[in-house]
Enzyme design. Structure first.
Site, PDB file in Angstrom:
ATOM      1  N   GLY A 327       0.816  -1.209   0.000  1.00  0.00           N
ATOM      2  CA  GLY A 327       0.000   0.000   0.000  1.00  0.00           C
ATOM      3  C   GLY A 327       0.842   1.248   0.000  1.00  0.00           C
ATOM      4  N   ASP A 368      -0.356  -1.214   4.932  1.00  0.00           N
ATOM      5  CA  ASP A 368      -0.231   0.240   5.021  1.00  0.00           C
ATOM      6  C   ASP A 368      -1.348   0.889   4.203  1.00  0.00           C
ATOM      7  OD1 ASP A 368       0.523   2.891   5.082  1.00  0.00           O
ATOM      8  OD2 ASP A 368       2.655   2.477   4.805  1.00  0.00           O
ATOM      9  N   MET A 435       2.101   6.482  12.546  1.00  0.00           N
ATOM     10  CA  MET A 435       2.860   7.423  11.715  1.00  0.00           C
ATOM     11  C   MET A 435       2.837   8.828  12.322  1.00  0.00           C
ATOM     12  SD  MET A 435       2.008   6.006   7.873  1.00  0.00           S
ATOM     13  CE  MET A 435       0.241   5.864   8.063  1.00  0.00           C
ATOM     14  N   TYR A 437       4.345  11.555  12.293  1.00  0.00           N
ATOM     15  CA  TYR A 437       5.116  12.548  11.539  1.00  0.00           C
ATOM     16  C   TYR A 437       4.214  13.103  10.446  1.00  0.00           C
ATOM     17  CZ  TYR A 437       6.011   7.953   9.374  1.00  0.00           C
ATOM     18  OH  TYR A 437       5.878   6.684   8.868  1.00  0.00           O
TER      19      TYR A 437
END
Length: 596
Positions: A327, A368, A435, A437
């Protein structure tokens, strides 16, 4: 059209009384900053040539990328091309060509073919045959920090000049004898050695067999990672423009500190998992110098590319587990269609991940999907239960293998964490890569400037829910066990231009320039180009000229790892490994922070 070497690598006069050959260079395609290069080697003598070695220099800024029909290596700006097993024999008048993709605009110079000028001039008897392989090294005198190696001499028709000693496939010494003591090593750490011989014409032969040695001592665990997960993403496309290969994980000293690698990305198409780039994954040929174990790929071996290199890495560092990640931002659009039949989707992925062609490579799968029942590059409206349904189907299919997922860190009310049942899905997954960030960046081109990976909130933050701690606390509140959460670290920075204010909160005019994409740059570049001069919310920022950047440094990573341990998280992961320095200082910071 032929390109000159100096003026031109010209064909020699046709009448030759002995072995004679020429090489000419051309650029079949040239697009300014890059080109397709082609060398043509012709036997202009009257005797058969058995094997050829071509050497040339490129000016600084011109480099060779992927090559075909020859094994191409380099030392600085000097490149060496050697024949493959099937195109080394040239009868009188015969010719052979090989090619490569290059970057830059320069032309080659200082060309030699089998030790003689490429225009066919020069007398003497050339040394055509490279040396044989030395004997496999044996180890003795092993201490905490050193090991003594001995090997059998190689044979050569003109004589062996010296030997290159390779540690993990990288040259660490050149010696004239058949013994070498490697020192300055780490206690309790495994190292793999092989040896390559060089003849009087400076030709290198095949590598010897390899020997793996573990230094003594290391009561604190040595170089191997501890109980926490330290996971890095390895990007499939990084072998091209970034020129980052599996071997770099070894030479940077990172392999002994990593616990897991996510190979990214596989695609999701027509309800199935599919290979992203087959050339990079399974077909690209690696030379001995480029290879993890110092052994070159052959044209007829069944598996090459990144997959074969990762298998070699796992053999050398058996503690490392590898997952195939599917992904990502670009390829998540196939998930909604695939989830119309979760069992069939999971089965297709299992068949690909555990394909016999790369048996033993993958220890599981990472999903993902950006983002279930929410919007990323595309939007999904499958409903909040889709995440739990997917996790359940993949656990049923993959059994005891690892099944993980990279997930959003949007903790805002009604945001992406609230859009899917991450708490319900967690029971089927080994962990989440959260994630934490990309919270802020130059997609808001006028600012305000803000760190893209804040650990906590701070006064003036553009969105109070956009920080790592908010995401971790929200996921824990939804029932995700702390040990199934990995804290995300970016090995890159995000930046704006047109900024006059040093501190966060300044206005901007757009994205700062980046090597590969505006507004984003690797840490290894930023640490030199725009050094950090401030810290806020547990991450660093930098103001240089009219640019403003934010990124993590070894010091801020240490703080984030303290946070991960305080929160009893499972460890950390990072995107992505090629952004680190050549000596792996960010991976080292994660390792040290988790295990001190």
């Amino acid at each position: 059209m032929l390109m000159p070497l100096g003026a031109l690598v010209a064909l020699a006069s046709p009448a030759q009384a002995a072995e004679q050959a020429t090489a000419t260079f051309s650029k079949p395609s040239d697009w300014g900053s890059g080109f397709e290069g082609k060398w043509t080697i012709k036997n202009t003598g009257d005797t058969t040539i058995s094997g050829w070695t071509l050497k040339w220099d490129f000016p600084t800024g011109t480099k060779v990328g992927s090559a075909w029909d020859a094994a191409v290596t380099n030392s600085g700006n000097t490149y060496t091309a050697k024949n493959m097993s099937w195109n080394g024999t040239l009868s009188p008048g015969a010719s052979v060509s090989f090619g490569f993709n290059g970057t830059g605009t320069g032309s080659p110079s200082a060309c030699t073919l089998n030790g003689r000028p490429c225009d066919g001039s020069g007398g003497g008897t050339p040394d055509d045959a490279p040396p044989g392989a030395p004997g496999t090294p044996t180890a003795s005198g092993i201490t905490d920090t050193s090991v003594k190696l001995n090997w059998g001499a190689a044979s050569d028709d003109k004589g062996v000049k010296n030997y290159d000693v390779l540690r993990g496939g990288t040259k660490v010494a050149t010696v004239t004898g058949t013994t070498y003591t490697d020192s300055g090593l780490k206690a309790g750490t495994s190292y793999t050695y092989s040896v390559v011989a060089r003849d009087t014409a400076d030709q290198t032969g095949p590598a010897s067999g390899s020997v793996t040695v573990k230094t003594t001592g290391g009561g604190d665990g040595g170089g191997e990672p501890g109980e926490y997960v330290n996971l890095g993403y390895f990007t499939e496309w990084g072998i091209y423009g970034r020129n980052y290969h599996v071997k770099d994980i070894v030479t940077s000293g990172s392999a002994e500190k990593l616990t897991h690698i996510n190979y990214s990305f596989g695609n999701v198409q027509n309800g199935k998992c599919t290979i992203g780039d087959a050339f990079a994954a399974t077909d690209k040929a690696y030379t001995a110098e480029q290879s993890v174990d110092g052994k070159a790929d052959t044209w007829d071996q069944p598996l090459r590319g990144n997959f074969n290199q990762l298998l070699k890495l796992k053999k050398m560092y058996p503690h490392i587990k590898v997952l195939w990640s599917f992904g990502g931002w670009t390829w998540s659009g196939g998930f909604p269609d695939a989830m119309k039949n979760p069992a069939a989707f999971a089965k297709s992925c299992n068949e690909l991940v555990n394909d016999p062609r790369w048996e033993g490579l993958f220890d599981g799968i990472d999903l993902d999907w950006e983002y279930p029942n929410a919007c990323g590059l595309t939007c999904d409206t499958s409903g909040p239960a889709v995440m739990r349904t997917m996790a359940q189907a993949f656990r049923a299919e993959f059994g005891d293998q690892l099944v993980t997922a990279a997930i959003t860190a949007d903790a805002s009310s009604g945001g992406k964490i609230d859009s899917a049942d991450y708490g319900g899905a967690a029971q089927y997954l080994d962990w989440y890569n959260v994630m934490t960030y990309d919270y802020f960046g130059a997609w808001d081109k006028t600012g305000p400037t803000a760190p893209h990976s804040p650990l906590t909130s701070y006064p003036g933050i553009p969105n109070q829910a956009f920080n790592s701690d908010a995401a971790i606390q929200k996921l824990k509140a939804k029932g995700v066990p702390a040990e199934k959460l990995l804290l995300g670290i970016g090995f890159y920075g995000r930046g704006w231009t047109g900024v006059t204010q040093k501190e966060p909160g300044g206005t901007a005019t757009g994205a700062a320039p980046g090597k590969y994409e505006a507004g984003i740059e690797d840490y290894k570049i930023l640490k030199e180009r725009c050094p950090a001069n401030g810290v806020i919310a547990g991450t660093a920022y930098a103001h240089c000229g009219n640019e403003w950047w934010s990124y993590d440094t070894p010091a801020t990573i240490a703080g984030k790892m303290d946070y991960a341990k305080q929160q009893k998280l499972g460890g950390a992961f990072f995107w992505e490994i090629s952004g680190d320095t050549a000596n792996g200082e960010l991976i080292t910071a994660i390792h040290n922070g988790l295990n001190r």
